[in-house]
Design a protein around this motif. Structure first.
Motif, mmCIF file in Angstrom:
data_model
loop_
_atom_site.group_PDB
_atom_site.id
_atom_site.type_symbol
_atom_site.label_atom_id
_atom_site.label_comp_id
_atom_site.label_asym_id
_atom_site.label_seq_id
_atom_site.Cartn_x
_atom_site.Cartn_y
_atom_site.Cartn_z
ATOM 1 N N HIS A 50 0.844 -1.199 0.000
ATOM 2 C CA HIS A 50 0.000 0.000 0.000
ATOM 3 C C HIS A 50 0.876 1.243 0.000
ATOM 4 O O HIS A 50 1.862 1.330 0.723
ATOM 5 N N CYS A 51 0.471 2.238 -0.810
ATOM 6 C CA CYS A 51 1.282 3.449 -0.981
ATOM 7 C C CYS A 51 1.145 4.360 0.218
ATOM 8 O O CYS A 51 0.032 4.548 0.760
ATOM 9 N N ARG A 52 2.267 5.008 0.629
ATOM 10 C CA ARG A 52 2.259 6.038 1.666
ATOM 11 C C ARG A 52 2.354 7.392 0.967
ATOM 12 O O ARG A 52 3.428 7.813 0.553
ATOM 13 N N CYS A 53 1.204 8.038 0.776
ATOM 14 C CA CYS A 53 1.127 9.256 -0.038
ATOM 15 C C CYS A 53 1.863 10.406 0.626
ATOM 16 O O CYS A 53 1.900 10.545 1.859
ATOM 17 N N LEU A 54 2.449 11.273 -0.228
ATOM 18 C CA LEU A 54 3.047 12.512 0.254
ATOM 19 C C LEU A 54 1.943 13.504 0.607
ATOM 20 O O LEU A 54 0.791 13.354 0.175
ATOM 21 N N PRO A 55 2.290 14.520 1.380
ATOM 22 C CA PRO A 55 1.268 15.535 1.731
ATOM 23 C C PRO A 55 0.686 16.168 0.462
ATOM 24 O O PRO A 55 1.391 16.541 -0.455
ATOM 25 N N GLY A 56 -0.617 16.303 0.445
ATOM 26 C CA GLY A 56 -1.304 16.920 -0.683
ATOM 27 C C GLY A 56 -1.725 15.948 -1.736
ATOM 28 O O GLY A 56 -2.437 16.310 -2.667
ATOM 29 N N TRP A 57 -1.315 14.691 -1.607
ATOM 30 C CA TRP A 57 -1.673 13.706 -2.626
ATOM 31 C C TRP A 57 -2.727 12.740 -2.116
ATOM 32 O O TRP A 57 -2.925 11.691 -2.682
ATOM 33 N N SER A 58 -3.351 13.086 -1.035
ATOM 34 C CA SER A 58 -4.546 12.361 -0.592
ATOM 35 C C SER A 58 -5.484 13.381 0.041
ATOM 36 O O SER A 58 -5.057 14.287 0.748
ATOM 37 N N GLU A 59 -6.723 13.353 -0.264
ATOM 38 C CA GLU A 59 -7.693 14.301 0.282
ATOM 39 C C GLU A 59 -7.924 13.985 1.751
ATOM 40 O O GLU A 59 -8.451 12.933 2.090
ATOM 41 N N CYS A 60 -7.440 14.898 2.614
ATOM 42 C CA CYS A 60 -7.626 14.691 4.044
ATOM 43 C C CYS A 60 -9.073 14.985 4.430
ATOM 44 O O CYS A 60 -9.728 15.845 3.835
ATOM 45 N N PRO A 61 -9.582 14.312 5.436
ATOM 46 C CA PRO A 61 -10.928 14.629 5.922
ATOM 47 C C PRO A 61 -10.959 16.062 6.453
ATOM 48 O O PRO A 61 -9.926 16.645 6.798
#
Length: 774
Positions: free
Chosen positions: A556-567
């Motif tokens: 599973h990928c560990r996304c960098l900041p900004g590359w996953s929509e945070c709640p």
């Protein structure tokens, strides 16, 4: 139609002659016979596998056919067929220039020899008085030349050429007029043949026949005269006797060993032997000497090379070939074999006891002390006991010592490998694990025990002891019969070694090697998967973009900041940070910067502000609200600049697509000011972005350190549309960098590539999404 008997007989003879002629073969020793190989075919029978369809039945779930189904399989059987095989055989025929005549190959002359014979292909040998290629020129033997007017000068029977007058010498002569004989060692036509005679023989100058000297014979005088012959032509008989050999030339006799005299008729005198009776005999004790070899013929009772030894004990007579028959310790005379009895015995063989059985002594008044069942006899004088086989001791009351058996326990046992020996017969009783007459054969594999009669029960190729059947387990197994695999965490022989595998790695019970769990590697599974890999043996490759690697086990990928929509209400790396914005304000999901609702301002939107009215719905971030006119003017100017930038970037994109080759372009950078009306002299040239990131109209670079991130990360609806873009004459973009230390600016990152593993420490973004540069 009537056929006469003579006609029939002639026809039969004709067929018989033809058959004989066809059946006759060439003489292969003829030098004019040549041979070659010819091929021919024979029919042979060969085997091959012939396939056929075989039908059989098998169980199935077909209830209508009583649970039977038809099956087909291809089987093979041996069949035979005819085939052609090429063979080769040698065929003989006459060489070129010769033709077959009966069994010989004779030369052929195209121009027939008129007065002569064909001796070689197209070569005639003319008769005397004839010449020419075909022997058709005639002159008498004494004349030659035109009209045969010249007289020939040839001698010794030579022929004169009727045309030139040249002499053709007869065999054995040479010279211009054939007046000289062939030199010694040569003979024949023109003296061209070399004599083959040996041993000083002379050669006939005409025929080459050898004239042998005395003592030699054979076609080339290569052999000595046969035995019994000598002298000229080997015609004289040898007078030698008793195997004497005469000289092939003189006839003098050479006598064999043991004989003397002119004709070898006298034997050597007594005491002499050898060639010419020159050696003296060395025999003792009345032995005689062989006159030829000197070998001694011993008298009865003696032996040895010179008859110097008496016969061994127990033998006597001529050549010591007789066996003594004396018993009860009687001594045998080595010459005649007569017995010399010990005291207490008498008779020819000393077989008679002077005392009755069981008694001994001078008066036979003593009882034998021997153990009766184990004793053969008691000495009539001394009372000494003679034990039966298998018994020993003073009174025959002791068994043989281990390793001995037989009469007087003097024989040595031949048993091996700890086997017991029968004291009487010497028969071996094998120990467990061995068999055979002398117990030298180990038990075959898979058997053990007495006479190898028990069967081993060891499993998994364990070694079975041939003695007691105990199992020696291989590595990875244990138990009485080696049927139990090593418990988890152990390995090796006897499962005595402890596994060294870490992080859930499995241990091979044979050699202790580790099979790592997914996500781990190394000899002991002590290292996690390298960046970019995961899974079993770290063989899988991560397929993440814009991520800090992947989980080493699941991938599973560990996304960098900004590359996953945070709640809502979270931001930063892994959305682990909690927003601190008040009054219904929202925060940037990368930096956590508060976007204030209308009427609020401040870092946390906790200060009351002025509400902006108009078509600009952008929210204030950290500064106070500006007048409406300033926002409207700035918005119009921004829209115009934005349109120009979009057109410019679109043109660059078209050129890029036209050239089909990537080029570097200048990355526009912007600065944020409250009014953005004037571009002052404090502008500096921005750093050119790496190839692949320029040319995107939505790419921005902010003076706020928290905005040093990828262009697509900043493509957020929260970005204030009052940002302005300035462009210089040389199409390079400038930003206000007055308050930024040029030496500490972080490098710009290509948004199309995967971030390096050390992006947190190399001037990119830290865990909170901010630049590490102050």
């Amino acid at each position: 139609m009537v056929i006469s008997s003579n006609s029939c007989l002639g026809f039969i003879c004709l067929l018989l002659c033809h058959w004989i002629r066809m059946a006759s073969s060439l003489n292969l020793e003829d030098p004019n016979v040549c041979s070659h190989w010819e091929s021919y075919s024979v029919t042979v029978q060969e085997s091959y596998p012939h396939p056929f369809d075989q039908i059989y039945y098998t169980s199935c779930t077909d209830i209508l056919n009583w649970f039977k189904c038809t099956r087909h399989r291809i089987s093979y059987r041996t069949a035979y067929r005819h085939g052609e095989k090429t063979m080769y055989r040698r065929k003989s025929q006459c060489c070129p220039g010769f033709y077959e005549s009966r069994e010989m190959c004779v030369p052929h002359c195209a121009d027939k020899c008129v007065h002569g014979r064909c001796i070689a292909p197209n070569t005639c040998q003319c008769e005397p008085g004839w010449g020419g290629t075909n022997c058709s020129s005639a002159c008498d033997g004494d004349h030659w030349g035109p009209h045969c007017s010249s007289r020939c000068q040839c001698k010794n029977g030579a022929l004169c050429n009727p045309i030139t007058g040249a002499c053709h010498c007869a065999a054995g002569f040479r010279g211009w007029r054939c007046e000289e004989r062939c030199e010694q060692g040569t003979y024949g036509n023109d003296c061209h043949q070399r004599c083959q005679c040996q041993n000083g023989a002379t050669c006939d100058h005409v025929t080459g026949e050898c004239r042998c000297p005395p003592g030699y014979t054979g076609a080339f005088c290569e052999d000595l005269c046969p035995p019994g012959k000598h002298g000229p032509q080997c015609e004289q008989r040898c007078p030698c006797q008793n195997g004497g050999v005469c000289h092939h030339v003189t006839g003098e006799c050479s006598c064999p060993s043991g004989w003397l005299g002119t004709v070898c008729g006298q034997p050597c005198p007594e005491g002499r032997f050898g060639k010419n009776c020159s050696q003296e005999c060395q025999c003792h004790n009345g032995g005689t000497c062989d006159a030829a070899t000197g070998q001694c013929h011993c008298s009865p009772g003696y032996t040895g090379e010179r008859c110097q030894d008496e016969c061994p004990v127990g033998t006597y007579g001529v050549l010591c070939a007789e066996t003594c028959r004396c018993v009860n310790g009687g001594k045998c005379y080595h010459v005649s074999g007569s017995c010399l009895c010990e005291a207490g015995f008498s008779g020819d063989r000393c077989e008679a006891r002077l005392c009755p059985e069981g008694l001994y002594g001078i008066r036979c008044d003593k009882r034998c002390p021997c153990h009766v069942d184990n004793t053969l006899s008691c000495h009539p004088m001394s009372g000494e006991c003679a034990c039966k086989p298998g018994w020993s001791g003073l009174y025959c009351n002791e068994t043989c010592s281990p390793g001995f058996y037989g009469e007087a326990c003097q024989q040595i046992c031949s048993c091996q490998n700890g086997a017991d020996c029968d004291s009487v017969t010497g028969k071996c009783v094998c120990a467990p694990g061995f068999k055979g007459i002398d117990c030298s054969i180990p038990c075959p594999l898979g058997t053990y025990g007495i006479n190898c009669s028990s069967v081993c029960s060891c499993k998994n190729d364990a070694v079975c002891s041939p003695v007691d059947g105990s199992c020696t387990c291989n590595a990875g197994w244990h138990g009485v019969d080696c049927s139990i695999s090593c418990p988890s965490g152990t390995w090796g022989f006897g499962c005595n070694l402890t596994c060294q595998c870490l992080n859930g790695g499995a241990c091979n019970t044979l050699d202790g090697t580790c099979t790592c769990a997914p996500g781990w590697r190394g000899e002991k599974c002590e290292f996690p998967c390298q960046d970019g890999t995961y899974g079993l043996n770290c063989a899988e490759r991560c397929d993440c973009s814009h991520a800090d690697g992947c989980h080493p086990t699941t991938g599973h990928c560990r996304c960098l900041p900004g590359w996953s929509e945070c709640p809502a209400g979270t931001y930063g790396y892994g959305c682990r940070q909690i927003c601190d914005c008040l009054n219904n304000s929202t925060c940037d999901h990368i930096t956590g910067t508060c976007y204030c609702s209308p009427g609020w301002k401040g870092a946390r939107c906790d200060q009351a502000g002025v509400i902006i009215v108009g078509n600009l719905n952008s929210l204030s971030r950290t500064s106070t609200a500006l007048p409406a006119d300033s926002y409207q003017i700035g918005a119009i100017a921004g829209i115009i600049i934005l349109v120009l930038v979009v057109l410019f970037l679109l043109a660059l994109f078209i050129i890029y697509r036209h050239k089909q080759k990537g080029k570097e372009s200048s990355m526009p950078a912007v600065t944020y000011t409250p009014a953005m009306r004037v571009m002052n002299a404090d502008y500096a040239i921005s750093e050119t972005l790496p190839h692949g990131s320029g040319g995107n109209a939505n790419s921005h670079y902010f003076t706020n350190p928290s905005y040093h991130t990828l262009a697509q990360c900043a493509a957020s609806p929260h970005v204030n549309n009052r940002d302005r873009i300035a462009k210089s004459k040389n199409n390079q973009l400038f930003v206000n960098l007055k308050n930024v230390n040029p030496g500490k600016r972080g490098p710009v990152v290509d948004y199309t590539g995967t971030l390096p593993a050390d992006w947190k420490h190399g001037g990119y973004l830290n865990e909170l999404g901010k630049s590490p540069v102050p």
